[in-house]
Design an enzyme around this catalytic site. Structure first.
Site, PDB file in Angstrom:
ATOM      1  N   GLY A 638     -15.840 -16.667 -38.139  1.00 43.33           N
ATOM      2  CA  GLY A 638     -16.547 -17.605 -39.021  1.00 43.33           C
ATOM      3  C   GLY A 638     -16.966 -18.892 -38.348  1.00 43.33           C
ATOM      4  O   GLY A 638     -17.880 -19.572 -38.812  1.00 43.33           O
ATOM      5  N   GLU A 639     -16.336 -19.244 -37.229  1.00 38.35           N
ATOM      6  CA  GLU A 639     -16.663 -20.515 -36.564  1.00 38.35           C
ATOM      7  C   GLU A 639     -17.994 -20.381 -35.827  1.00 38.35           C
ATOM      8  O   GLU A 639     -18.266 -19.374 -35.189  1.00 38.35           O
ATOM      9  CB  GLU A 639     -15.550 -20.891 -35.587  1.00 38.35           C
ATOM     10  CG  GLU A 639     -14.194 -21.085 -36.243  1.00 38.35           C
ATOM     11  CD  GLU A 639     -13.106 -21.385 -35.220  1.00 38.35           C
ATOM     12  OE1 GLU A 639     -13.452 -21.907 -34.147  1.00 38.35           O
ATOM     13  OE2 GLU A 639     -11.937 -21.076 -35.501  1.00 38.35           O
ATOM     14  N   SER A 640     -18.779 -21.443 -35.876  1.00 36.85           N
ATOM     15  CA  SER A 640     -20.123 -21.406 -35.290  1.00 36.85           C
ATOM     16  C   SER A 640     -20.076 -21.222 -33.778  1.00 36.85           C
ATOM     17  O   SER A 640     -20.909 -20.509 -33.203  1.00 36.85           O
ATOM     18  CB  SER A 640     -20.884 -22.689 -35.634  1.00 36.85           C
ATOM     19  OG  SER A 640     -20.172 -23.821 -35.145  1.00 36.85           O
ATOM     20  N   ILE A 643     -19.389 -17.640 -33.070  1.00 35.22           N
ATOM     21  CA  ILE A 643     -20.593 -16.853 -33.361  1.00 35.22           C
ATOM     22  C   ILE A 643     -21.598 -17.012 -32.231  1.00 35.22           C
ATOM     23  O   ILE A 643     -22.242 -16.046 -31.799  1.00 35.22           O
ATOM     24  CB  ILE A 643     -21.202 -17.282 -34.710  1.00 35.22           C
ATOM     25  CG1 ILE A 643     -20.231 -16.959 -35.848  1.00 35.22           C
ATOM     26  CG2 ILE A 643     -22.541 -16.603 -34.933  1.00 35.22           C
ATOM     27  CD1 ILE A 643     -20.680 -17.456 -37.206  1.00 35.22           C
TER      28      ILE A 643
END
Length: 1433
Positions: A638-640, A643
């Site tokens: 979920g962390e940018s 990603i």
């Protein structure tokens, strides 16, 4: 009338044109003429078709009528030239009527019937002129049929006739001339009628669907006949219409003239289907659609059938639609058509890439979706299709089949996701159908359970069947029975394959010595069992360890990787590539943990991420598809930042492999980000305002190296994401109920790169592994079902399963499994129940379950006895239960013995033992051993001696008879009779079990029943021992110890000790001739007889002696050792004083000693001692004692013979040793005779003295040294002469005369023995001493008085004997005159004693002249002269 007409149409539709004869030309003309007349007649009934009158009364007829009349003029002139006539000439008028929009339904219907009849007349075939054009015209006319609808009934008749004609076209021999386009048109028209029939009558619905099925069968049955050459369809736009365009282009088709009922058309369905798929299913631009029909049309039709499954969820049901629910009815129809196509096309689908692709992707996805529907009927149809696909195309559908079995069948059968009981039943039935395929489970295990990337499908199936067979509540449910059928089909399939190949058990699990990459390893030859069987064994070994590592990883990733390193499944120093492969190819991993690991900023994790991305093959696939495939393997963090890292690795890998549109990896990265954002926007419920296509295109401007991406490319991406979500939380090992399109895309991509599907032949290559997995659960499950079941057919199925498991256990040497099975079955026999008694016979006879279990137990014991171990105890307990209540034949142990020859002696022993005191039982209790099988029931009912036993009823007798028949079918005797063929370990376990069972009564209070059990076990033990004489040493310790235990624990005669003793003797009798090396061991065992309690020994002594006699007579040559003979002679010696046994004992001893037949140095002394005991015994008469003495005396011949043989012995030491032994034996002989010489019986005593004399004087062949002679005189002769006077003093005056004779004989013995040994003894240092003892003895006898009187005979005999001795000594130069030197001389001492006996003897022997001249014979140094008083003492 209308109903009758419709029924005729139905019958006509079913007619097969191939069955009709071919008429002649004239007959054809008449038939066509009648059809013309029929059409004209119907047309004339309509006012419209009447004659029109013009001016001048000119009659003008309609062109349609004119064409028929013109045709009538020609047909009779064609005669036998019909094949040369263009069919268009006689078909065109009818086709014009069909196409005319002016004709009504009745006229059109008759014209269609005419065309149908012409097609069925076999006028048209492949040789007919212009037949292809004629068929094309027929198809064009019928598919564009026009008519006015006057009433619903006539409309339906026309529709049915359209179906009839189109089907006839396809079935006509000339149908090969039809092109792909026309075949598609035919199918399209038929489907439209099916579509519209939903608002019509039931009859039309059924006929239309039947016709559709027939068409599909007809078309796809042509597929296997086509050339195997792959037809590829060119890419591009269509030049000819496809099914949809064909429908849309016909503006004046059948639809326009039918009532509009609001029901959606096939066109709207098709359009929706195209929208769903986002593609245009058009034909290729080349002329393939105009070619004779083949693969192109089949691809279109099959795609059309698959597309029907896609649009069902969007169809709106009209107000006049059929009451059958559309959501179930139409999919069933489509699935039925698909199934028909697959049944007839079969494996040929695999030869054509486009057809195969439809099955792999489109069809299977829909099958998965419908498989998870709530309709049992749909699921059943889907399962039928998948079973056909497995049968024909499994090599091309590896992962698809895994997904269906795992995600559909196994889950529904486990009642997951709220599946109804009916759905569970359907799924279970499908699984069982699969299990009944010959090699299904083998292929399941080889392809999935042994593949690290696949789940353990076989284990799941085996566990499901086992669990589902367990009944939750009694009675059994249908699901329990189904699961039982599956289990039994599974094990029976393996059992039938036994022996089809030379493969043995599964390979042992080997430790990996070092890490070697195995993630994408392939077998060299998947078609050769010698290659792929070891390969899958190795991969299964790896996978088994890998799954343990997966479990560790899912709990703690770091420790999991370390654990795998310890197993050498990862290198000692972790490499990014190996960890990436672990994530990529291992099933069961937690995808959240993989995502976190790959998204980490750690340098090693980043390296793993890039290696992970490179394991994908993105060549030739769209970016959205590649992204779906990538994100299916883990959960996107979920962390940018994470990603970002993940998408960077993806973009780099994708661009390297598919650089077609994108100019650099940055473009791939940006577009990937954009796709992820679009996916979130479109499928997140919290986002209210959705992104439009224009927004998406605008957001992605100038990202491709400063340029725009093609609009069509972006538009396609947009629609793909909108219609099919990319799941950010992927399926954890298939844990979701509904399979998403995104997941299916990933699966089909993976399927292209998976290892080939292994097709197993009929060999049992992996059955050991399969059986090892399912045997335990299968036994437990079948046992529970057997316990709860009441129906005989279910019970029989369970028994079949048990026997199959037993066969497999034996074949794969899994003794523990077989023992478990035996234990389970024995419980069901009821024979082991504590309350089982003789009254239980009545219940047992009617208990089907108990009887079936009993027969099964003994069937296993007979067939697979080699592999039974601990199970023997349970089997024996069952046998003993039957024996206790008298259901076994009394002769079972004897029948089980492998008797090579009939021995009358054995029968005699049995007879005598039966009559012995120990065999007697109280008269009030019948003997168990004397009653046969049929006599037992009366015994059962007459045990109560006080009350009269009631007569058994007919039902009781019938029940008993059924019980006896069951026991007879068990063939219990064969178990023991065939024991000689048992493997050593099994035989040993059987013997141990027998010993344990036989030993129980010895430990407690013995009842008659317990003794019977012990006797029965003992008899079986002896029978097995006799049957296994070649392996006697394997069993001997257990048999001997048991018999010894019986013998030593018994203090009173009884049947048990009788059987033990005579069984032991029988074993020795049977085995001695065959086992010379065991002679001593066997004979040593007979020492047990010597340890019998006195009362027991006395009771059986005669029979024992008889047996020993038979043993000796048969095996005397085999007995060579001293130990063996000692045992035999000891047994014989005991009998010397036994009244009944002495005769047999003496006969045996005579057999050994007579003429030295079986005398040897090993048994000589033993035999002599035994003969002495018989001679001394007063049990027999004097004659036997005399014979015993003769045996002793006669044995001297053997000593002489052996003494001569010593000269042949090699080596001086050996000669000396043998000579010493023989002299020792001679000494024992004369000592034995000396003991009998003092017998109280005169005849025996005197005979003994004479024989002793013979033995002392008749040994010329043996050189007896002087020291032995001296010993003999001291121990034998002088002792005898001392003992006889003492005996005489004890006798009465009446007996004195008999003693006097014996003393006379003994004095003669002394004289002859002294003269015999004189020359040898004269050289001895002790000669003088001996001579003085002889003189002293004679002097004592001369002076002996009995009751004051002396013996005249002795008084006369002694001087005579002495004179004779002195003369011999004189002649020999031993006795000569000499002068003493320092003491008394020999001469002086001699005459000193002689004068006391007979003073005149000196002058008689030595006259005075000789006495004066005589010299002196010096005595050797060292002689000690004994004074006369001492020597006389």
């Amino acid at each position: 009338m209308a109903m009758s007409f419709q029924q005729n149409e139905v019958n006509g539709l079913a007619e097969q044109p191939n069955g009709l004869f071919k008429p002649s030309g004239g007959a054809l003309a008449c038939m066509v003429n009648s059809e013309i007349g029929a059409v004209l007649a119907v047309m004339r009934r309509n006012v419209r078709w009447g004659v029109h009158y013009a001016s001048d009364d000119e009659q003008i007829e309609h062109s349609l009528i004119i064409s028929f009349k013109e045709l009538r003029k020609k047909i009779f002139s064609w005669k036998n030239h019909w094949h040369t006539i263009d069919p268009v000439l006689y078909l065109q008028p009818f086709l014009d009527v069909i196409k005319s929009d002016e004709t009504g339904a009745p006229i059109t219907g008759v014209a269609l019937s005419s065309v149908y009849k012409i097609l069925n007349l076999q006028i048209l075939d492949s040789e007919t002129v212009n037949v292809d054009n004629a068929l094309h015209l027929i198809v064009d006319a019928v598919t564009s049929c026009r008519f006015e609808v006057t009433d619903p009934a006539s409309e339906e008749v026309v529709l049915m006739k359209i179906l009839q004609v189109l089907l006839a076209c396809m079935k006509n021999k000339a149908s090969v001339s039809l092109n792909n386009h026309h075949v598609c048109s035919i199918v399209n028209t038929c489907f439209r009628i099916v579509h519209q029939a939903s608002s019509k009558s039931e009859l039309l619905q059924r006929i239309s669907r039947h016709t559709m099925h027939e068409l599909v069968r007809c078309i796809f049955s042509h597929l296997p006949e086509l050339d195997t050459k792959r037809h590829e369809l060119a890419r591009g736009n269509m030049s000819s219409p496809n099914i949809k365009d064909d429908m849309a282009a016909r503006s004046h088709t059948l639809e326009e003239k039918q009532y509009i009922d609001g029901y959606p058309s096939a066109e709207s369905d098709k359009k929706k289907n195209e929208n769903v798929h986002g593609k245009d299913s058009t034909f290729s631009a080349d002329s393939s659609m105009m070619d004779p029909y083949g693969v192109p049309s089949m691809v279109e039709i099959f795609h059309f059938l698959c597309s029907l499954l896609n649009v069902m969820e969007n169809i709106e049901v009209g107000p006049r639609s059929n009451p059958i629910a559309y959501h179930e009815d139409v999919p069933l129809f489509a699935l039925g058509l698909i199934n028909s196509a697959i049944e007839l096309g079969g494996p040929s689908f695999g030869n054509h890439p486009k057809l195969l692709a439809l099955i792999q992707e489109e069809l299977f996805y829909n099958l998965m979706q419908f498989g998870l529907s709530m309709s049992p009927l749909i699921l059943s149809t889907v399962c039928s299709i998948v079973l056909n696909l497995y049968h024909h195309l499994r090599t091309k559908l590896k992962l698809q089949l895994e997904a269906f079995i795992s995600c559909v069948l196994l889950r529904i059968a486990q009642s997951k996701y709220g599946a109804s009981y009916q759905l569970q039943e359907v799924a279970m039935e499908a699984l069982i159908d699969f299990c009944r395929q010959p090699m299904f489970v083998t292929e399941l295990y080889a392809n999935y359970d042994c593949d690290i990337s696949c789940s353990n499908v076989f284990e799941g199936l085996a566990n499901l069947l086992s669990r589902s067979a367990f009944p939750v509540n009694s009675p059994l449910s249908a699901m329990n029975t189904l699961a039982l059928d599956g289990l039994i089909a599974l094990v029976q399939g393996m059992a039938e394959r036994i022996g089809h190949d030379s493969s043995g058990s599964g390979e042992a699990s080997l430790e990996l010595e070092e890490y070697k990459p195995f993630w994408t390893q392939r077998c060299n030859d998947y078609g050769e069992p010698l290659q792929w069987v070891p390969f899958v064994h190795n991969m299964k070994n790896i996978k088994r360890k890998l799954m343990i590592g997966v479990d560790h990883f899912n709990r703690d990733p770091k420790k999991g990787l370390e654990f795998l390193q310890g197993l050498n499944l990862l290198p000692d120093k972790l490499e990014p590539r190996s960890v990436a492969c672990f994530f990529r190819y291992t099933t069961g991993l937690d995808k959240n943990l993989i995502g976190d690991f790959l998204g980490s900023h750690d340098e090693f994790c980043v390296q793993v991420l890039h290696e992970f991305a490179r394991t994908f093959d993105f060549r030739g696939i769209n970016l959205d598809t590649a992204l779906r495939i990538f994100l299916e393997t883990f959960r996107l963090p979920g962390e940018s930042q994470k990603i970002q890292r993940v998408l960077e690795a993806f973009a780099e890998s994708y661009f390297e492999q598919s650089p077609d549109i994108l100019v650099n990896k940055d473009a791939a990265l940006l577009l990937s980000y954009s796709i992820i954002m679009l996916n979130t926007d479109q499928h997140n419920a919290q986002v209210k305002k959705k992104m439009s296509e224009e927004d998406f295109i605008r957001n992605n401007r100038k990202i491709n190296g400063g340029n725009d991406l093609p609009r069509d490319f972006l538009s396609e991406l947009y629609h793909s994401i909108c219609e099919n979500e990319i799941r950010m939380v992927p399926d954890q090992s298939g844990a979701v109920a509904v399979l998403t399109r995104s997941h299916w895309i990933g699966l089909t991509h993976k399927a292209k790169h998976t290892s080939p599907f292994i097709v197993a032949d009929s060999g049992s290559y992996l059955d050991y592994d399969l059986f090892a997995i399912c045997s335990g659960p299968a036994i437990a499950a079948i046992s529970v079902v057997f316990d709860h079941a009441e129906q005989e057919d279910i019970l029989q199925s369970c028994i079949d399963g048990f026997l199959a498991i037993a066969k497999l256990s034996a074949s794969y040497n899994l003794g523990e499994v077989l023992d478990d099975l035996v234990v389970s079955l024995c419980k069901f026999t009821t024979l082991l129940h504590p309350s089982f008694s003789e009254k239980s016979i009545l219940y047992f006879g009617d208990d089907i379950k108990a009887k079936m279990a009993t027969v099964a137990v003994f069937t296993i014991a007979n067939r697979y006895s080699d592999h039974i171990r601990s199970g023997w105890r349970n089997i024996l307990d069952c046998i003993l239960s039957l024996q206790k209540i008298g259901l076994l034949p009394a002769r079972l142990p004897s029948d089980a013995t492998d008797e090579l020859e009939s021995s009358p002696d054995n029968d005699q022993v049995k007879k005598s033992s039966t009559n012995s005191p120990a065999s007697q039982v109280p008269a009030s209790i019948p003997s168990r051993k004397s009653s046969g099988i049929m006599g037992r029931f009366s015994l059962l009912l007459s045990l109560d001696a006080e009350e009269p036993a009631p007569q058994p009823s007919e039902e009781q007798l019938a029940a008993r008879q059924r019980t006896l028949q069951t026991i007879q079918n068990c063939h219990i005797d064969s178990i023991f009779a065939e024991s000689k063929f048992l493997q050593a370990e099994s035989l040993l376990q059987l013997v141990r079990a027998l010993v344990v069972a036989a030993g129980r009564p010895l430990k407690g209070n013995n009842s008659l029943e317990d003794e019977d059990t012990a006797v029965f076990c003992l008899e079986l033990l002896i029978a097995i021992t006799l049957n296994n004489r070649d392996r006697i040493m394997l069993l001997w310790q257990y048999v001997y110890e048991h018999i010894a235990n019986v013998v030593q624990s018994t203090v009173m005669p009884c049947t048990l000790v009788e059987k033990a003793v005579f069984g032991l003797l029988r074993i020795c009798q049977r085995l001695l001739p065959y086992k010379e090396n065991l002679t001593d061991e066997l004979l040593k065992s007979l020492q047990l007889v010597l340890k019998l309690d006195a009362r027991v020994a006395d009771a059986y002594c005669e029979q024992i002696t008889q047996e020993v006699m038979h043993l000796v007579k048969a095996n005397a040559m085999q007995i060579r050792s001293h130990m063996g003979w000692r045992t035999i002679i000891s047994l014989l010696s005991i009998t010397a004083r036994h009244p009944e046994a002495s005769e047999a004992g003496f006969e045996t001893l005579s057999y050994i000693m007579s003429e030295g037949a079986h005398l040897s140095p090993a048994n000589y002394v033993l035999c002599v001692n035994a003969a002495r005991q018989f001679a001394e015994s007063r049990v027999g008469n004097v004659e036997r004692s005399v014979k015993s003495l003769d045996l002793m005396s006669g044995s001297v011949v053997c000593l002489v013979t052996w003494f001569h043989q010593t000269k042949e012995a090699a080596g001086e030491e050996a000669v000396i040793k043998m000579s010493q032994d023989i002299l020792e034996m001679w000494m024992r002989l004369v000592q034995g005779l000396r003991k009998v010489c003092i017998d109280n019986r005169e005849e025996v005593r005197n005979h003994a003295i004479l024989l002793l004399q013979r033995c002392l004087t008749g040994v010329d062949g043996i050189h007896i040294p002087s020291d032995l002679w001296l010993q003999c005189f001291d121990l034998v002769i002088f002792t005898l002469l001392d003992e006889l006077p003492e005996m005489a003093q004890q006798h009465s005056p009446k007996d004195y005369r008999s003693m006097e004779g014996s003393m006379v004989l003994s004095l003669k013995l002394l004289s002859k023995a002294f003269l015999q040994s004189l020359l040898d003894l004269s050289q001895s240092n002790s000669f003088c001493q001996l001579w003085l003892k002889v003189l002293g003895c004679m002097e004592r006898y001369m002076n002996m008085r009995f009751r004051g009187k002396r013996s005249e005979k002795i008084h006369e005999l002694v001087p005579e004997l002495l004179k004779n001795t002195l003369l011999v000594m004189k002649t020999s130069g031993i006795l000569v005159q000499s002068d003493p030197v320092g003491g008394d001389s020999f001469w002086q001492l001699t005459w000193l004693h002689v004068k006391n006996i007979s003073p005149s003897l000196q002058l008689e022997v030595f006259p005075s002249e000789e006495h004066a001249k005589a010299g002196c014979s010096p005595l050797p140094d060292g002689n000690v002269l004994v004074p006369p008083k001492e020597t006389a003492a």
